[in-house]
Design a protein around this motif. Structure first.
Motif, PDB file in Angstrom:
ATOM      1  N   ILE A  12       0.829  -1.204   0.000  1.00  0.00           N
ATOM      2  CA  ILE A  12       0.000   0.000   0.000  1.00  0.00           C
ATOM      3  C   ILE A  12       0.867   1.258   0.000  1.00  0.00           C
ATOM      4  O   ILE A  12       0.611   2.207  -0.751  1.00  0.00           O
ATOM      5  N   LEU A  13       1.914   1.274   0.837  1.00  0.00           N
ATOM      6  CA  LEU A  13       2.821   2.424   0.841  1.00  0.00           C
ATOM      7  C   LEU A  13       3.521   2.586  -0.511  1.00  0.00           C
ATOM      8  O   LEU A  13       3.712   3.710  -0.986  1.00  0.00           O
ATOM      9  N   GLY A  14       3.900   1.480  -1.121  1.00  0.00           N
ATOM     10  CA  GLY A  14       4.535   1.534  -2.433  1.00  0.00           C
ATOM     11  C   GLY A  14       3.613   2.111  -3.491  1.00  0.00           C
ATOM     12  O   GLY A  14       4.031   2.918  -4.327  1.00  0.00           O
ATOM     13  N   ILE A  15       2.342   1.713  -3.446  1.00  0.00           N
ATOM     14  CA  ILE A  15       1.372   2.253  -4.402  1.00  0.00           C
ATOM     15  C   ILE A  15       1.183   3.752  -4.180  1.00  0.00           C
ATOM     16  O   ILE A  15       1.139   4.537  -5.133  1.00  0.00           O
ATOM     17  N   LEU A  16       1.102   4.165  -2.916  1.00  0.00           N
ATOM     18  CA  LEU A  16       0.956   5.592  -2.619  1.00  0.00           C
ATOM     19  C   LEU A  16       2.172   6.388  -3.090  1.00  0.00           C
ATOM     20  O   LEU A  16       2.022   7.468  -3.671  1.00  0.00           O
ATOM     21  N   PHE A  17       3.372   5.877  -2.844  1.00  0.00           N
ATOM     22  CA  PHE A  17       4.581   6.577  -3.271  1.00  0.00           C
ATOM     23  C   PHE A  17       4.699   6.599  -4.795  1.00  0.00           C
ATOM     24  O   PHE A  17       5.259   7.525  -5.365  1.00  0.00           O
ATOM     25  N   PHE A  18       4.182   5.566  -5.456  1.00  0.00           N
ATOM     26  CA  PHE A  18       4.240   5.524  -6.915  1.00  0.00           C
ATOM     27  C   PHE A  18       3.244   6.505  -7.535  1.00  0.00           C
ATOM     28  O   PHE A  18       3.557   7.191  -8.505  1.00  0.00           O
ATOM     29  N   ILE A  19       2.053   6.575  -6.969  1.00  0.00           N
ATOM     30  CA  ILE A  19       1.016   7.449  -7.524  1.00  0.00           C
ATOM     31  C   ILE A  19       1.275   8.913  -7.182  1.00  0.00           C
ATOM     32  O   ILE A  19       1.151   9.788  -8.028  1.00  0.00           O
ATOM     33  N   TRP A  20       1.617   9.200  -5.925  1.00  0.00           N
ATOM     34  CA  TRP A  20       1.830  10.575  -5.466  1.00  0.00           C
ATOM     35  C   TRP A  20       3.232  10.749  -4.893  1.00  0.00           C
ATOM     36  O   TRP A  20       3.403  10.928  -3.687  1.00  0.00           O
ATOM     37  N   PRO A  21       4.254  10.744  -5.731  1.00  0.00           N
ATOM     38  CA  PRO A  21       5.615  10.901  -5.200  1.00  0.00           C
ATOM     39  C   PRO A  21       5.859  12.301  -4.631  1.00  0.00           C
ATOM     40  O   PRO A  21       6.671  12.475  -3.731  1.00  0.00           O
ATOM     41  N   GLN A  22       5.138  13.297  -5.144  1.00  0.00           N
ATOM     42  CA  GLN A  22       5.318  14.658  -4.634  1.00  0.00           C
ATOM     43  C   GLN A  22       4.848  14.779  -3.191  1.00  0.00           C
ATOM     44  O   GLN A  22       5.340  15.636  -2.454  1.00  0.00           O
ATOM     45  N   ILE A  90      18.949  13.059   4.074  1.00  0.00           N
ATOM     46  CA  ILE A  90      17.618  13.659   4.047  1.00  0.00           C
ATOM     47  C   ILE A  90      17.603  14.859   3.103  1.00  0.00           C
ATOM     48  O   ILE A  90      16.690  15.020   2.293  1.00  0.00           O
ATOM     49  N   GLU A  91      18.622  15.694   3.193  1.00  0.00           N
ATOM     50  CA  GLU A  91      18.702  16.868   2.323  1.00  0.00           C
ATOM     51  C   GLU A  91      18.843  16.456   0.861  1.00  0.00           C
ATOM     52  O   GLU A  91      18.194  17.019  -0.019  1.00  0.00           O
ATOM     53  N   TRP A  92      19.667  15.454   0.602  1.00  0.00           N
ATOM     54  CA  TRP A  92      19.865  14.978  -0.763  1.00  0.00           C
ATOM     55  C   TRP A  92      18.582  14.387  -1.325  1.00  0.00           C
ATOM     56  O   TRP A  92      18.201  14.669  -2.458  1.00  0.00           O
ATOM     57  N   SER A  93      17.897  13.555  -0.537  1.00  0.00           N
ATOM     58  CA  SER A  93      16.702  12.889  -1.039  1.00  0.00           C
ATOM     59  C   SER A  93      15.540  13.849  -1.260  1.00  0.00           C
ATOM     60  O   SER A  93      14.721  13.626  -2.142  1.00  0.00           O
ATOM     61  N   SER A  94      15.470  14.927  -0.488  1.00  0.00           N
ATOM     62  CA  SER A  94      14.368  15.866  -0.691  1.00  0.00           C
ATOM     63  C   SER A  94      14.541  16.684  -1.963  1.00  0.00           C
ATOM     64  O   SER A  94      13.576  17.248  -2.467  1.00  0.00           O
ATOM     65  N   ASN A  95      15.748  16.746  -2.502  1.00  0.00           N
ATOM     66  CA  ASN A  95      16.007  17.517  -3.721  1.00  0.00           C
ATOM     67  C   ASN A  95      16.040  16.656  -4.983  1.00  0.00           C
ATOM     68  O   ASN A  95      16.377  17.163  -6.051  1.00  0.00           O
ATOM     69  N   LEU A  98      11.147  13.477  -9.043  1.00  0.00           N
ATOM     70  CA  LEU A  98      10.043  12.616  -8.624  1.00  0.00           C
ATOM     71  C   LEU A  98      10.185  11.185  -9.121  1.00  0.00           C
ATOM     72  O   LEU A  98       9.650  10.265  -8.506  1.00  0.00           O
ATOM     73  N   ILE A  99      10.914  10.974 -10.199  1.00  0.00           N
ATOM     74  CA  ILE A  99      11.092   9.618 -10.721  1.00  0.00           C
ATOM     75  C   ILE A  99      11.796   8.720  -9.708  1.00  0.00           C
ATOM     76  O   ILE A  99      11.500   7.530  -9.610  1.00  0.00           O
ATOM     77  N   LEU A 100      12.689   9.292  -8.918  1.00  0.00           N
ATOM     78  CA  LEU A 100      13.374   8.508  -7.886  1.00  0.00           C
ATOM     79  C   LEU A 100      12.390   8.019  -6.821  1.00  0.00           C
ATOM     80  O   LEU A 100      12.488   6.893  -6.348  1.00  0.00           O
ATOM     81  N   GLY A 104      11.336   4.206  -5.835  1.00  0.00           N
ATOM     82  CA  GLY A 104      11.232   3.749  -4.446  1.00  0.00           C
ATOM     83  C   GLY A 104       9.887   3.094  -4.166  1.00  0.00           C
ATOM     84  O   GLY A 104       9.800   2.101  -3.443  1.00  0.00           O
ATOM     85  N   GLY A 105       8.820   3.634  -4.750  1.00  0.00           N
ATOM     86  CA  GLY A 105       7.493   3.027  -4.599  1.00  0.00           C
ATOM     87  C   GLY A 105       7.428   1.640  -5.209  1.00  0.00           C
ATOM     88  O   GLY A 105       6.843   0.720  -4.641  1.00  0.00           O
ATOM     89  N   ILE A 106       8.059   1.472  -6.370  1.00  0.00           N
ATOM     90  CA  ILE A 106       8.115   0.154  -7.006  1.00  0.00           C
ATOM     91  C   ILE A 106       8.903  -0.812  -6.127  1.00  0.00           C
ATOM     92  O   ILE A 106       8.520  -1.976  -5.975  1.00  0.00           O
ATOM     93  N   ALA A 107       9.988  -0.330  -5.526  1.00  0.00           N
ATOM     94  CA  ALA A 107      10.776  -1.186  -4.629  1.00  0.00           C
ATOM     95  C   ALA A 107       9.938  -1.612  -3.419  1.00  0.00           C
ATOM     96  O   ALA A 107      10.005  -2.774  -2.994  1.00  0.00           O
ATOM     97  N   TYR A 108       9.139  -0.694  -2.878  1.00  0.00           N
ATOM     98  CA  TYR A 108       8.257  -1.044  -1.766  1.00  0.00           C
ATOM     99  C   TYR A 108       7.283  -2.144  -2.177  1.00  0.00           C
ATOM    100  O   TYR A 108       7.042  -3.090  -1.424  1.00  0.00           O
ATOM    101  N   ILE A 109       6.688  -1.999  -3.358  1.00  0.00           N
ATOM    102  CA  ILE A 109       5.726  -2.996  -3.833  1.00  0.00           C
ATOM    103  C   ILE A 109       6.404  -4.356  -3.993  1.00  0.00           C
ATOM    104  O   ILE A 109       5.859  -5.390  -3.572  1.00  0.00           O
TER     105      ILE A 109
END
Length: 120
Positions: A12-22, A90-95, A98-100, A104-109
């Motif tokens: 479920i988290l993977g699907i959410l991160f895939f659909i709404w990465p922003q 954290i600083e690197w990942s926030s910048n 969205l494809i990244l 990550g969402g696909i990896a969660y799934i």
């Protein structure tokens, strides 16, 4: 039973991160580093304990390696709380684009499906 719950939570988290990465990217930018470190600690601890519990249900060399990675992950989770590298991560990942976050969402799934199928 709890493993199925954990697996579906990952999916479920993977699907959410895939659909709404922003959504995840905005959350990373808004929160303070201390709060994100705690969340990162719990995610790392959760993932490591999930890897350990899944690996004990299977036999062979690969599950033993997965358990070793899980044990290393537990130790690494405690180092995240005091690490300055966590702030940089954290600083690197926030910048990042969205494809990244979608990857990550696909990896969660995928991890969720592995947890679902491995113990059976």
């Amino acid at each position: 039973m709890i493993l199925n719950f954990i697996a579906w939570l990952w999916i479920i988290l993977g699907i959410l991160f895939f659909i709404w990465p922003q959504l995840l990217q905005k959350r990373l930018r808004k929160k303070s580093f201390k709060k994100i470190k705690r969340v990162l600690f719990f995610i790392t601890l959760f993932l490591a304990s999930s890897l350990i519990s899944v690996s004990f249900k299977a036999f062979g060399l690969i599950p033993k390696l997965i358990a070793l990675i899980g044990i290393i992950g537990v130790f690494k989770a405690f180092f995240i709380l005091k690490s300055k590298a966590a702030d940089k991560l954290i600083e690197w990942s926030s910048n990042q684009p969205l494809i990244l976050f979608r990857v990550g969402g696909i990896a969660y799934i995928l991890i969720g499906f592995i947890i679902l199928k491995l113990p059976k």
